[in-house]
Motif scaffolding. Sequence first.
Motif, PDB file in Angstrom:
ATOM      1  N   LEU A  89      42.255  38.471  32.358  1.00  0.00           N
ATOM      2  CA  LEU A  89      42.278  38.175  30.927  1.00  0.00           C
ATOM      3  C   LEU A  89      41.306  37.055  30.564  1.00  0.00           C
ATOM      4  O   LEU A  89      40.852  36.968  29.422  1.00  0.00           O
ATOM      5  CB  LEU A  89      43.694  37.790  30.490  1.00  0.00           C
ATOM      6  CG  LEU A  89      44.729  38.922  30.494  1.00  0.00           C
ATOM      7  CD1 LEU A  89      46.107  38.399  30.125  1.00  0.00           C
ATOM      8  CD2 LEU A  89      44.318  40.042  29.529  1.00  0.00           C
ATOM      9  N   ALA A  90      40.985  36.213  31.550  1.00  0.00           N
ATOM     10  CA  ALA A  90      40.034  35.130  31.296  1.00  0.00           C
ATOM     11  C   ALA A  90      38.590  35.610  31.375  1.00  0.00           C
ATOM     12  O   ALA A  90      37.663  34.819  31.178  1.00  0.00           O
ATOM     13  CB  ALA A  90      40.253  33.993  32.289  1.00  0.00           C
ATOM     14  N   GLY A  91      38.402  36.897  31.681  1.00  0.00           N
ATOM     15  CA  GLY A  91      37.049  37.445  31.672  1.00  0.00           C
ATOM     16  C   GLY A  91      36.434  37.630  33.039  1.00  0.00           C
ATOM     17  O   GLY A  91      35.285  38.050  33.141  1.00  0.00           O
ATOM     18  N   HIS A  92      37.163  37.331  34.104  1.00  0.00           N
ATOM     19  CA  HIS A  92      36.623  37.549  35.445  1.00  0.00           C
ATOM     20  C   HIS A  92      36.600  39.039  35.752  1.00  0.00           C
ATOM     21  O   HIS A  92      37.482  39.792  35.326  1.00  0.00           O
ATOM     22  CB  HIS A  92      37.468  36.817  36.487  1.00  0.00           C
ATOM     23  CG  HIS A  92      37.421  35.331  36.374  1.00  0.00           C
ATOM     24  ND1 HIS A  92      36.438  34.562  36.935  1.00  0.00           N
ATOM     25  CD2 HIS A  92      38.245  34.462  35.733  1.00  0.00           C
ATOM     26  CE1 HIS A  92      36.651  33.276  36.658  1.00  0.00           C
ATOM     27  NE2 HIS A  92      37.743  33.197  35.927  1.00  0.00           N
ATOM     28  N   SER A  93      35.622  39.468  36.509  1.00  0.00           N
ATOM     29  CA  SER A  93      35.512  40.888  36.833  1.00  0.00           C
ATOM     30  C   SER A  93      36.511  41.271  37.914  1.00  0.00           C
ATOM     31  O   SER A  93      36.994  40.429  38.683  1.00  0.00           O
ATOM     32  CB  SER A  93      34.095  41.213  37.324  1.00  0.00           C
ATOM     33  OG  SER A  93      33.875  40.638  38.602  1.00  0.00           O
ATOM     34  N   VAL A  94      36.823  42.563  37.980  1.00  0.00           N
ATOM     35  CA  VAL A  94      37.723  43.068  39.013  1.00  0.00           C
ATOM     36  C   VAL A  94      37.154  42.775  40.392  1.00  0.00           C
ATOM     37  O   VAL A  94      37.868  42.345  41.305  1.00  0.00           O
ATOM     38  CB  VAL A  94      37.950  44.586  38.844  1.00  0.00           C
ATOM     39  CG1 VAL A  94      38.721  45.152  40.034  1.00  0.00           C
ATOM     40  CG2 VAL A  94      38.708  44.873  37.557  1.00  0.00           C
ATOM     41  N   ASN A  95      35.839  42.984  40.558  1.00  0.00           N
ATOM     42  CA  ASN A  95      35.216  42.759  41.863  1.00  0.00           C
ATOM     43  C   ASN A  95      35.313  41.309  42.309  1.00  0.00           C
ATOM     44  O   ASN A  95      35.508  41.020  43.495  1.00  0.00           O
ATOM     45  CB  ASN A  95      33.740  43.183  41.828  1.00  0.00           C
ATOM     46  CG  ASN A  95      33.584  44.685  41.803  1.00  0.00           C
ATOM     47  OD1 ASN A  95      34.532  45.411  42.092  1.00  0.00           O
ATOM     48  ND2 ASN A  95      32.400  45.155  41.462  1.00  0.00           N
ATOM     49  N   SER A  96      35.157  40.377  41.379  1.00  0.00           N
ATOM     50  CA  SER A  96      35.247  38.966  41.758  1.00  0.00           C
ATOM     51  C   SER A  96      36.678  38.603  42.146  1.00  0.00           C
ATOM     52  O   SER A  96      36.901  37.803  43.060  1.00  0.00           O
ATOM     53  CB  SER A  96      34.757  38.071  40.611  1.00  0.00           C
ATOM     54  OG  SER A  96      35.617  38.160  39.486  1.00  0.00           O
ATOM     55  N   VAL A  97      37.664  39.206  41.476  1.00  0.00           N
ATOM     56  CA  VAL A  97      39.067  38.974  41.830  1.00  0.00           C
ATOM     57  C   VAL A  97      39.350  39.524  43.220  1.00  0.00           C
ATOM     58  O   VAL A  97      40.006  38.881  44.045  1.00  0.00           O
ATOM     59  CB  VAL A  97      40.006  39.621  40.792  1.00  0.00           C
ATOM     60  CG1 VAL A  97      41.460  39.551  41.257  1.00  0.00           C
ATOM     61  CG2 VAL A  97      39.859  38.942  39.438  1.00  0.00           C
ATOM     62  N   VAL A  98      38.839  40.721  43.511  1.00  0.00           N
ATOM     63  CA  VAL A  98      39.033  41.340  44.822  1.00  0.00           C
ATOM     64  C   VAL A  98      38.456  40.456  45.919  1.00  0.00           C
ATOM     65  O   VAL A  98      39.106  40.197  46.944  1.00  0.00           O
ATOM     66  CB  VAL A  98      38.365  42.734  44.861  1.00  0.00           C
ATOM     67  CG1 VAL A  98      38.293  43.260  46.299  1.00  0.00           C
ATOM     68  CG2 VAL A  98      39.136  43.715  43.993  1.00  0.00           C
TER      69      VAL A  98
END
Length: 474
Positions: free
Chosen positions: A200-209
């Motif tokens: 929700l803060a705008g981070h991408s899915v890939n960066s979270v992974v």
Amino acid sequence: MARAITEGKPLRAVIYARASADKAKSVEDQADECVEFCEDEGFEVVEILRENDRSASRYATKDRPKFARVLRLMRAGSIDILVTWENSRAQRELKVYVNLREMCEEFDVLWAYGGSVYDMRDPADRKATAQDAVNSEAESDNISGRVSRGVRKRAKSGLWHGPLQYGYRREYDKDTGEVIRQVVDPATGAIVREIVDRLLAGHSVNSVVKELNGRGVPCPRSGQWGSSKVRHLALNPAVAGKRTHHGLVIGDGQWPALITAGEQAALAQLLGDPSRRSNKDGTRVKHLLSGIAVCDVCDSPVGRITAAGFESYACRQSRHVVRHKARVDAFVVEALLASLETPDAVDVFKVEQSDVTAKAIDEARTLRLRLNDFYKQAARGGLSPAGLAEIEAELLPSIAAAERKAQRASLPPVIADLVGAQARSVWADLELTQRRSVIRAVMRPRIARVGKGGHMRNAIGVKPNFLTLSEGGA
């Protein structure tokens, strides 16, 4: 058994034991009783095949490899008799029984269960086993009905069902072992909350992974985190405290929610947006507008190149446009921040993540599906052009209104922090993936041709192209 006796050899027996979720007797208990029966009858046990958690009914979802081996042994002439605890252990479906009966007859194999031996060449034995097979299938249907009724009842009551969801743990009665309640697990629940907050803060899915795998955070089931696991977890109605049945949300669950319905609606918009799904933002992204800004000539995304010794953005398709990267970035950022600083920015960029927004998303989806059904009717000739036009006049404004409201949920919450006089200082602290998320949510910059002599005039040739977020536009 006259065949084996006259040959002076014991019957070669294979024992097949099976149990499923409705198990009345374990496979080990079944096998033990069958072995005892074979010893009493003087059969030679050549193999014992056990199959756990395998249904033999028409509702089965898993194969039965051990039963398939039984049939192979019959075809190969390796056995003289099949021994099962009862008729239903071999099958709970009539067509499977018929196939087994025919194979027993063709390959001269007996079938023993319940303390009796049956010869499929004997009409009386065929009739007896057929009646048992009918009863087995009927009981299977009864079991399925009881299970379905139980599942529906639990669903309507909001009780949990199936595997434990990531983010939760279950508390059990110490005497009966039954589940008392489902509660938030402090460790995995915090991971769910972190994933949602970062997305929700705008981070991408890939960066979270990459962040989760880098820290060695355990993921659902096994293996490592991947984009599909992150998406599934974030969009799972269970973490929003919702109970589903056959894939549809039917009400609130009797367990605490880890995220709000509004937050999940926002995630559905963010992760369901085709432009975001194709976006490969991760820790390696380096350029603010690559893949976001588009060519004003052909609508293809622009990418970073080096032109005349300068970093530039260029149309990926045919290089219709090539523009100095730093100047384009500065122009777009200034247009964005200037809009965020205006007095009406609070209304224009207002972030709504409420149940109202969630309902608007569902309403828009439902209306769009309804309209698509009318389009299909028209294509088949079941609806006149005039009738379709009348329906469109009624539904399209409602769809547009619902989608405008739903679009609010796709705005990253960080935008709320950017609105106002502090926009520039907040922007300065954002990571690149967050900045790209903000731009992607509210703008679709277009890079246009500047005409002859445009470069000499330092023409920028960039259209900010704010997306329409309200009735009045942004």
